[in-house]
Design an enzyme around this catalytic site. Structure first.
Site, PDB file in Angstrom:
ATOM      1  N   PHE A 327       0.781  -1.421   0.140  1.00  0.00           N
ATOM      2  CA  PHE A 327      -0.234   0.037   0.129  1.00  0.00           C
ATOM      3  C   PHE A 327       1.180   1.350   0.100  1.00  0.00           C
ATOM      4  O   PHE A 327       1.695   1.013   0.455  1.00  0.00           O
ATOM      5  CB  PHE A 327      -0.662   0.101   1.539  1.00  0.00           C
ATOM      6  CG  PHE A 327      -2.248  -0.864   0.917  1.00  0.00           C
ATOM      7  CD1 PHE A 327      -3.151  -0.724   0.997  1.00  0.00           C
ATOM      8  CD2 PHE A 327      -1.302  -2.359   2.071  1.00  0.00           C
ATOM      9  CE1 PHE A 327      -4.344  -1.414   0.757  1.00  0.00           C
ATOM     10  CE2 PHE A 327      -2.551  -3.503   1.907  1.00  0.00           C
ATOM     11  CZ  PHE A 327      -3.890  -2.988   1.342  1.00  0.00           C
ATOM     12  N   ASP A 328       0.435   2.151  -0.689  1.00  0.00           N
ATOM     13  CA  ASP A 328       0.882   3.544  -0.862  1.00  0.00           C
ATOM     14  C   ASP A 328       0.346   4.441   0.362  1.00  0.00           C
ATOM     15  O   ASP A 328      -0.594   3.477   0.645  1.00  0.00           O
ATOM     16  CB  ASP A 328       0.804   4.264  -1.711  1.00  0.00           C
ATOM     17  CG  ASP A 328       0.690   5.918  -1.866  1.00  0.00           C
ATOM     18  OD1 ASP A 328       2.227   5.830  -0.851  1.00  0.00           O
ATOM     19  OD2 ASP A 328       0.534   6.563  -2.291  1.00  0.00           O
ATOM     20  N   LYS A 329       0.834   4.993   1.023  1.00  0.00           N
ATOM     21  CA  LYS A 329       0.322   5.958   2.285  1.00  0.00           C
ATOM     22  C   LYS A 329      -0.460   6.589   2.222  1.00  0.00           C
ATOM     23  O   LYS A 329      -2.111   6.736   2.380  1.00  0.00           O
ATOM     24  CB  LYS A 329       1.800   5.931   3.163  1.00  0.00           C
ATOM     25  CG  LYS A 329       1.414   7.017   4.657  1.00  0.00           C
ATOM     26  CD  LYS A 329       2.555   7.411   4.973  1.00  0.00           C
ATOM     27  CE  LYS A 329       2.852   8.638   4.680  1.00  0.00           C
ATOM     28  NZ  LYS A 329       1.805   9.697   4.616  1.00  0.00           N
ATOM     29  N   THR A 330       0.324   8.216   1.171  1.00  0.00           N
ATOM     30  CA  THR A 330      -0.559   9.194   1.302  1.00  0.00           C
ATOM     31  C   THR A 330      -1.814   9.448   0.279  1.00  0.00           C
ATOM     32  O   THR A 330      -1.073   8.219  -0.981  1.00  0.00           O
ATOM     33  CB  THR A 330       0.531  10.423   0.699  1.00  0.00           C
ATOM     34  OG1 THR A 330       1.553  10.449   1.261  1.00  0.00           O
ATOM     35  CG2 THR A 330      -0.139  11.676   0.652  1.00  0.00           C
ATOM     36  N   VAL A 525      -1.385  -0.968  -4.153  1.00  0.00           N
ATOM     37  CA  VAL A 525      -2.884  -0.437  -3.947  1.00  0.00           C
ATOM     38  C   VAL A 525      -2.202   1.202  -3.904  1.00  0.00           C
ATOM     39  O   VAL A 525      -1.101   1.674  -2.982  1.00  0.00           O
ATOM     40  CB  VAL A 525      -3.482  -0.446  -3.106  1.00  0.00           C
ATOM     41  CG1 VAL A 525      -4.921   0.107  -2.664  1.00  0.00           C
ATOM     42  CG2 VAL A 525      -3.714  -1.709  -3.008  1.00  0.00           C
TER      43      VAL A 525
END
Length: 643
Positions: A327-330, A525
């Site tokens: 997963f990307d964070k922002t 994602v």
């Protein structure tokens, strides 16, 4: 829609129109009436048109392969031969039906394909086509391909940076989210590195170019996406290999049945021709051709109704194989915008006054942190304060005057550093260590308070990740370009034990490769341009549609419409259900073909029984596929919503 995609749009429209025209002519043939002398003629004319429209695209495909010199026997050719064989045996209606169904599936699958090749080119548009450079003591605007390494490039406030380079003069804040994914603008000063495609804030920057057109970080992102898109999945390769073996084998066996027994006197030539045509009809892959597209269309349609855009069968099948997710964070696990989390008052001030002072000075700023402070002030109903003057300090913050006193709001460097103040250092360490961006408030040079801002976790994130674990996707990891403190905070909040921070786009690609090697099929994602290479490199790339840019969406295999993370478990569960349906459809279709071919060779079944059995297997395959239209899948409830 970009201009290069228009020819593809016309192609899809043409294929759909031809297929529907074939179906219309087929229906018209079945209801054709007229006098005894002309009725059969009308029916034959309608069937001829049905053949023409249904087989035209297949004929063009075969002809195109011949022109290019790489013709090979495939299912398209076998469908044409099977349809002609059915017509030669008086079953023209069945042949037309085969062509109609196959052409319709072909057209719809083409329509569902993404437009990656066209949109990849648009990534380069993030950087301007021209640049302002300093040459011979004057500033000139030149095409971007004329900028050379070492030249000084001038970037005005609000402009996009045209090249990768190092700041030689000036100070500003730069929005790097298109390249690095950082949630907050980054302060830039002399010797700071900047990237093409990022957006300059409110200060003038002079940049010494270190990487120009073709070598910029943005260019390498384009290359990474392109290279990842060229790779075929194992499933695709298996299908291609099967077609290359199946079609020639069927035609070879059919030719032997037509000639050898009659030549040896085992039966006469008419019997040989009849059995050869029966075998050809038995081997025609109608159910086989529909087994996967029908399931894909049903599943994709069901997913679309629930807010998940799945781009074709490959993505759908791959969803069912996923064992790890990154997963990307922002903007993915977080909402992608800063909000005031804490206010620390010093020097005897109170929190409400600190917020009121900061909001008064930041009122005219468009910086994301300033907007967050104003939202907090409005929501908490703090009293407004009149400001006598305001001065923007590029890259550091805003300076104003209130009741004759100087007020500084912004970076800790604004107004000078405070040496030997344990309380100030403790506040800075506490807020920054919690993953917050810190805005300091000074009055006449004294720090009177600090405001900690943070990118809030999506409320549905924890429930979504737990649902993924229940599906057996236990390996979850965060990949972000943001700093370690922010990544650690988010990972801890959502229950993910593994994260990698400070990553550039190429680093995310490498991380995906490692994860896929260690764990197996991996989903990524994310949103934004910086995630595009990783989305393309992953087994399945999943983009947050509302927050993600067009390139991220086109690079991804799946898009979550409305940025609903709660759709993720449903998407993975649907992929597994579709894989089961496709597997059973293949068993049914291949099994029926095998049985009918054997019975046709032995003379047990004639043309009528063969066609009827074929239609029965086709209906069974379609019925099995249509069960996906009612698929409920994994439900995730969060904040009053459920999927």
């Amino acid at each position: 829609m970009t201009q290069p995609s228009l020819p593809r749009l016309r192609l899809c429209t043409r294929e759909v129109v031809w297929s529907l025209a074939s179906g219309f002519c087929l229906v018209a043939a079945e209801f054709a009436t007229g006098p005894r002398e002309t009725g059969p003629i009308w029916r034959s004319a309608w069937l001829l048109l049905a053949y023409g429209f249904g087989g035209l695209d297949l004929i063009l495909h075969v002809a195109g392969s011949l022109r290019k010199g790489h013709f090979h026997l495939d299912v398209d050719l076998l469908m044409l031969v099977a349809a002609l064989g059915a017509a030669s045996l008086g079953r023209a209606g069945e042949g037309a039906f085969l062509l109609f169904l196959f052409s319709l599936a072909h057209a719809l699958e083409h329509a569902a394909l993404d437009h990656a090749k066209e949109t990849i080119r648009s990534m380069s548009d993030l950087a301007p086509a021209t640049a302002s450079v300093s040459r011979s003591g004057e500033e000139r605007v030149v095409p971007i391909d004329e900028v050379v390494v070492g030249e000084e490039v001038v970037v005005r406030p609000g402009d996009r940076v045209p090249v990768d380079g190092v700041v030689s003069r000036g100070r500003s804040s730069v929005d790097q989210s298109p390249v690095t994914g950082e949630s907050m603008p980054v302060s830039k000063e002399v010797d700071s590195e900047v990237f093409a495609g990022t957006i300059n804030g409110d200060g003038l920057l002079r940049i010494r170019a270190t990487r120009v057109l073709g070598d910029r970080t943005l260019d390498r992102v384009v290359e990474l996406v392109t290279e990842s898109r060229k790779r075929k999945s194992q499933t695709q390769q298996r299908v291609v290999n099967f077609e290359r073996r199946f079609v020639p084998a069927v035609l070879a066996v059919d030719l032997l049945v037509l000639t050898v027994p009659a030549a040896l006197g085992y039966w006469d030539w008419s019997t040989g021709f009849y059995r050869a045509m029966a075998l050809l009809v038995a081997a025609s892959p109608c159910a086989l051709a529909l087994s996967t597209p029908a399931a894909v269309l049903a599943a994709v349609g069901r997913a679309a109704r629930l807010g998940v855009l799945i781009k074709g069968g490959r993505a759908l099948e791959d969803l069912g194989r996923i064992r790890a997710a990154a997963f990307d964070k922002t903007g993915t696990l977080t909402l992608g915008r800063p909000d005031v989390e804490r206010i620390v008052a010093l020097e005897g001030e109170d929190e409400a006054r600190i917020l009121a002072i900061a909001a008064a000075v930041e009122r005219s700023s468009s910086h994301p942190l300033a907007r967050a402070i104003l939202r907090a002030a409005d929501s908490r109903g703090v009293s407004s304060i009149a400001v006598d003057s305001i001065e923007n300090i590029p890259g550091l913050g805003v300076r104003g005057e209130i009741d004759g006193r100087r007020v500084d709001v912004g970076d800790g460097r604004l107004g000078g550093f405070d040496a030997g103040e344990p309380e100030v250092e403790a506040v800075q360490l506490e807020l920054a260590g919690a993953g917050m961006s810190v805005v300091w408030v000074r009055i006449d040079g004294r720090r009177v308070g600090a405001i900690g801002l943070i990118d809030q976790i999506r409320p549905e994130a924890v429930a979504t990740l737990e649902a993924l674990r229940e599906l057996g996707i236990d390996e979850l990891v965060i990949l972000t370009g943001d700093h370690e403190h922010a990544a650690r905070r988010v990972a801890s909040s959502v229950g993910i034990g593994r994260f990698e921070a400070g990553l550039m786009p190429a680093d995310k690609v490498a991380a995906i490769e490692r994860l896929r090697t260690q764990t197996g099929p991996t989903a990524m994602v994310g949103d934004g341009i910086n995630d595009a290479p990783a989305l393309a490199e992953a087994t399945v790339g999943i983009a947050m549609a509302a927050g993600g840019g067009a390139v991220a969406l086109e690079s991804a295999d799946v898009a979550l419409l409305g940025d609903e993370l709660t759709r993720l478990p449903f998407a993975f569960a649907l992929g597994r259900a579709a894989t089961r349906v496709i597997r059973w459809n293949l068993i049914i279709s291949i099994g029926s073909v095998g049985i009918l071919m054997s019975s046709s060779l032995l003379g047990i079944t004639g043309i009528g029984v063969t066609v009827a059995a074929h239609e029965g297997s086709t209906l069974l395959v379609l019925a099995n596929a249509l069960t996906l239209l009612r698929y409920g899948g994994k439900s995730v409830e969060c904040a009053g919503r459920s999927v």
